[in-house]
Design a protein around this motif. Structure first.
Motif, PDB file in Angstrom:
ATOM      1  N   ALA A 118      76.646  11.610  -0.394  1.00 39.87           N
ATOM      2  CA  ALA A 118      76.319  12.906   0.215  1.00 39.87           C
ATOM      3  C   ALA A 118      77.441  13.913  -0.004  1.00 39.87           C
ATOM      4  CB  ALA A 118      76.035  12.731   1.707  1.00 39.87           C
ATOM      5  N   ARG A 119      78.677  13.484   0.170  1.00 46.72           N
ATOM      6  CA  ARG A 119      79.807  14.410  -0.051  1.00 46.72           C
ATOM      7  C   ARG A 119      79.881  14.824  -1.517  1.00 46.72           C
ATOM      8  NH1 ARG A 119      80.757  16.354   4.878  1.00 46.72           N
ATOM      9  NH2 ARG A 119      80.970  14.666   6.360  1.00 46.72           N
ATOM     10  N   GLY A 120      79.605  13.907  -2.419  1.00 49.13           N
ATOM     11  CA  GLY A 120      79.587  14.257  -3.845  1.00 49.13           C
ATOM     12  C   GLY A 120      78.519  15.289  -4.149  1.00 49.13           C
ATOM     13  N   ALA A 121      77.328  15.115  -3.569  1.00 49.49           N
ATOM     14  CA  ALA A 121      76.246  16.081  -3.779  1.00 49.49           C
ATOM     15  C   ALA A 121      76.610  17.431  -3.176  1.00 49.49           C
ATOM     16  CB  ALA A 121      74.942  15.552  -3.174  1.00 49.49           C
ATOM     17  N   GLU A 122      77.245  17.409  -2.008  1.00 52.54           N
ATOM     18  CA  GLU A 122      77.669  18.652  -1.340  1.00 52.54           C
ATOM     19  C   GLU A 122      78.606  19.450  -2.239  1.00 52.54           C
ATOM     20  OE1 GLU A 122      80.621  19.935   2.352  1.00 52.54           O
ATOM     21  OE2 GLU A 122      80.383  17.840   1.796  1.00 52.54           O
ATOM     22  N   GLN A 123      79.535  18.784  -2.881  1.00 49.43           N
ATOM     23  CA  GLN A 123      80.540  19.467  -3.688  1.00 49.43           C
ATOM     24  C   GLN A 123      80.045  19.826  -5.090  1.00 49.43           C
ATOM     25  OE1 GLN A 123      83.813  16.733  -3.627  1.00 49.43           O
ATOM     26  NE2 GLN A 123      84.197  17.035  -1.445  1.00 49.43           N
ATOM     27  N   ASN A 124      79.059  19.088  -5.580  1.00 51.36           N
ATOM     28  CA  ASN A 124      78.713  19.233  -6.992  1.00 51.36           C
ATOM     29  C   ASN A 124      77.343  19.816  -7.296  1.00 51.36           C
ATOM     30  OD1 ASN A 124      81.148  18.189  -8.206  1.00 51.36           O
ATOM     31  ND2 ASN A 124      80.595  16.270  -7.209  1.00 51.36           N
ATOM     32  N   CYS A 125      76.532  20.109  -6.284  1.00 49.30           N
ATOM     33  CA  CYS A 125      75.267  20.752  -6.633  1.00 49.30           C
ATOM     34  C   CYS A 125      75.592  22.168  -7.140  1.00 49.30           C
ATOM     35  CB  CYS A 125      74.276  20.747  -5.462  1.00 49.30           C
ATOM     36  SG  CYS A 125      74.366  22.134  -4.324  1.00 49.30           S
ATOM     37  N   PRO A 126      74.832  22.680  -8.096  1.00 44.48           N
ATOM     38  CA  PRO A 126      75.148  23.976  -8.688  1.00 44.48           C
ATOM     39  C   PRO A 126      75.234  25.133  -7.690  1.00 44.48           C
ATOM     40  CG  PRO A 126      73.606  22.806 -10.082  1.00 44.48           C
ATOM     41  CD  PRO A 126      73.746  21.995  -8.828  1.00 44.48           C
ATOM     42  N   VAL A 127      74.427  25.113  -6.635  1.00 42.75           N
ATOM     43  CA  VAL A 127      74.490  26.210  -5.662  1.00 42.75           C
ATOM     44  C   VAL A 127      75.786  26.125  -4.852  1.00 42.75           C
ATOM     45  CG1 VAL A 127      73.375  27.293  -3.660  1.00 42.75           C
ATOM     46  CG2 VAL A 127      71.997  26.528  -5.591  1.00 42.75           C
ATOM     47  N   SER A 128      76.222  24.914  -4.491  1.00 44.58           N
ATOM     48  CA  SER A 128      77.516  24.774  -3.812  1.00 44.58           C
ATOM     49  C   SER A 128      78.633  25.327  -4.675  1.00 44.58           C
ATOM     50  CB  SER A 128      77.819  23.302  -3.498  1.00 44.58           C
ATOM     51  OG  SER A 128      77.029  22.813  -2.453  1.00 44.58           O
ATOM     52  N   LYS A 129      78.565  25.045  -5.971  1.00 41.59           N
ATOM     53  CA  LYS A 129      79.594  25.542  -6.889  1.00 41.59           C
ATOM     54  C   LYS A 129      79.557  27.062  -7.001  1.00 41.59           C
ATOM     55  CE  LYS A 129      79.858  21.429  -9.807  1.00 41.59           C
ATOM     56  NZ  LYS A 129      79.673  20.916 -11.169  1.00 41.59           N
ATOM     57  N   LEU A 130      78.382  27.650  -6.857  1.00 46.68           N
ATOM     58  CA  LEU A 130      78.231  29.097  -6.957  1.00 46.68           C
ATOM     59  C   LEU A 130      78.788  29.825  -5.730  1.00 46.68           C
ATOM     60  CD1 LEU A 130      76.948  31.632  -8.347  1.00 46.68           C
ATOM     61  CD2 LEU A 130      74.898  31.114  -7.017  1.00 46.68           C
ATOM     62  N   LEU A 131      78.552  29.246  -4.559  1.00 40.37           N
ATOM     63  CA  LEU A 131      78.950  29.919  -3.323  1.00 40.37           C
ATOM     64  C   LEU A 131      80.464  29.955  -3.165  1.00 40.37           C
ATOM     65  CD1 LEU A 131      76.333  28.428  -0.849  1.00 40.37           C
ATOM     66  CD2 LEU A 131      76.346  30.721  -1.845  1.00 40.37           C
ATOM     67  N   LYS A 132      80.982  31.101  -2.848  1.00 36.19           N
ATOM     68  CA  LYS A 132      82.402  31.241  -2.540  1.00 36.19           C
ATOM     69  C   LYS A 132      82.513  31.358  -1.028  1.00 36.19           C
ATOM     70  CE  LYS A 132      83.828  33.474  -6.849  1.00 36.19           C
ATOM     71  NZ  LYS A 132      83.052  32.687  -7.685  1.00 36.19           N
ATOM     72  N   ALA A 133      82.038  30.326  -0.361  1.00 35.96           N
ATOM     73  CA  ALA A 133      81.970  30.302   1.094  1.00 35.96           C
ATOM     74  C   ALA A 133      82.345  28.903   1.563  1.00 35.96           C
ATOM     75  CB  ALA A 133      80.557  30.649   1.564  1.00 35.96           C
ATOM     76  N   GLU A 134      82.673  28.799   2.818  1.00 37.92           N
ATOM     77  CA  GLU A 134      82.925  27.497   3.418  1.00 37.92           C
ATOM     78  C   GLU A 134      81.603  26.736   3.466  1.00 37.92           C
ATOM     79  OE1 GLU A 134      84.229  25.726   7.775  1.00 37.92           O
ATOM     80  OE2 GLU A 134      84.636  27.816   7.318  1.00 37.92           O
ATOM     81  N   ILE A 135      81.642  25.466   3.072  1.00 37.65           N
ATOM     82  CA  ILE A 135      80.442  24.631   3.127  1.00 37.65           C
ATOM     83  C   ILE A 135      80.750  23.448   4.019  1.00 37.65           C
ATOM     84  CG2 ILE A 135      78.832  23.187   1.807  1.00 37.65           C
ATOM     85  CD1 ILE A 135      79.448  25.042  -0.605  1.00 37.65           C
TER      86      ILE A 135
END
Length: 142
Positions: A118-135
């Motif tokens: 789950a943490r890997g998906a959180e960090q590596n999905c393309p939308v997570s990579k796009l957002l310059k926000a706290e996730i």
């Protein structure tokens, strides 16, 4: 590899203006958006809601593929994304965070393996990579 498109049309300006969003797939077809759909309760959509949908969908699909690659083939994933829009100085706004809340049911997975995937998906999905926000990711595994 893939390019997707959407079109925004806005008539009038400021709070009195009205817009429509249309996507390449046709899922959104002249869907209304405006100041009141963004900051009020008028029926329609808004950019933050669409980003929340994109983040929830992207993360959930990334985790689904990670689980499949790890040998799991059954279960369910449901993710809610809450995207926060804050004021950024005078007259501007910015998306400051996206909170993902995941409920998962995956037979046979350990808590440790699930959290790592789950943490890997959180960090590596393309939308997570796009957002310059706290996730942030909170989850419940059953």
């Amino acid at each position: 590899m893939t390019t997707r498109t959407a079109t925004a049309r806005y008539e009038g300006f400021g709070k009195e203006g009205k817009g429509q969003l249309t996507t390449q797939s046709g899922v959104l077809e002249a869907t209304p958006y405006s100041f009141n759909t963004r900051f009020g309760d008028e029926k329609g959509t808004n950019p933050e809601e669409l980003i929340a949908a994109a983040h929830a969908g992207c993360f959930t699909m990334a985790l689904s593929f990670a689980l499949a690659q790890a040998g799991f083939n059954g279960g369910t994933l449901e993710t809610k994304a809450a995207v926060k829009l804050d004021q950024d100085g005078e007259g501007g706004f910015k998306i400051t965070r996206s909170d993902l809340t995941l409920t998962a049911s995956i037979p046979g997975i350990s808590e440790e393996q699930f959290e790592a995937l789950a943490r890997g998906a959180e960090q590596n999905c393309p939308v997570s990579k796009l957002l310059k926000a706290e996730i942030n990711l909170d989850y419940t595994l059953s």
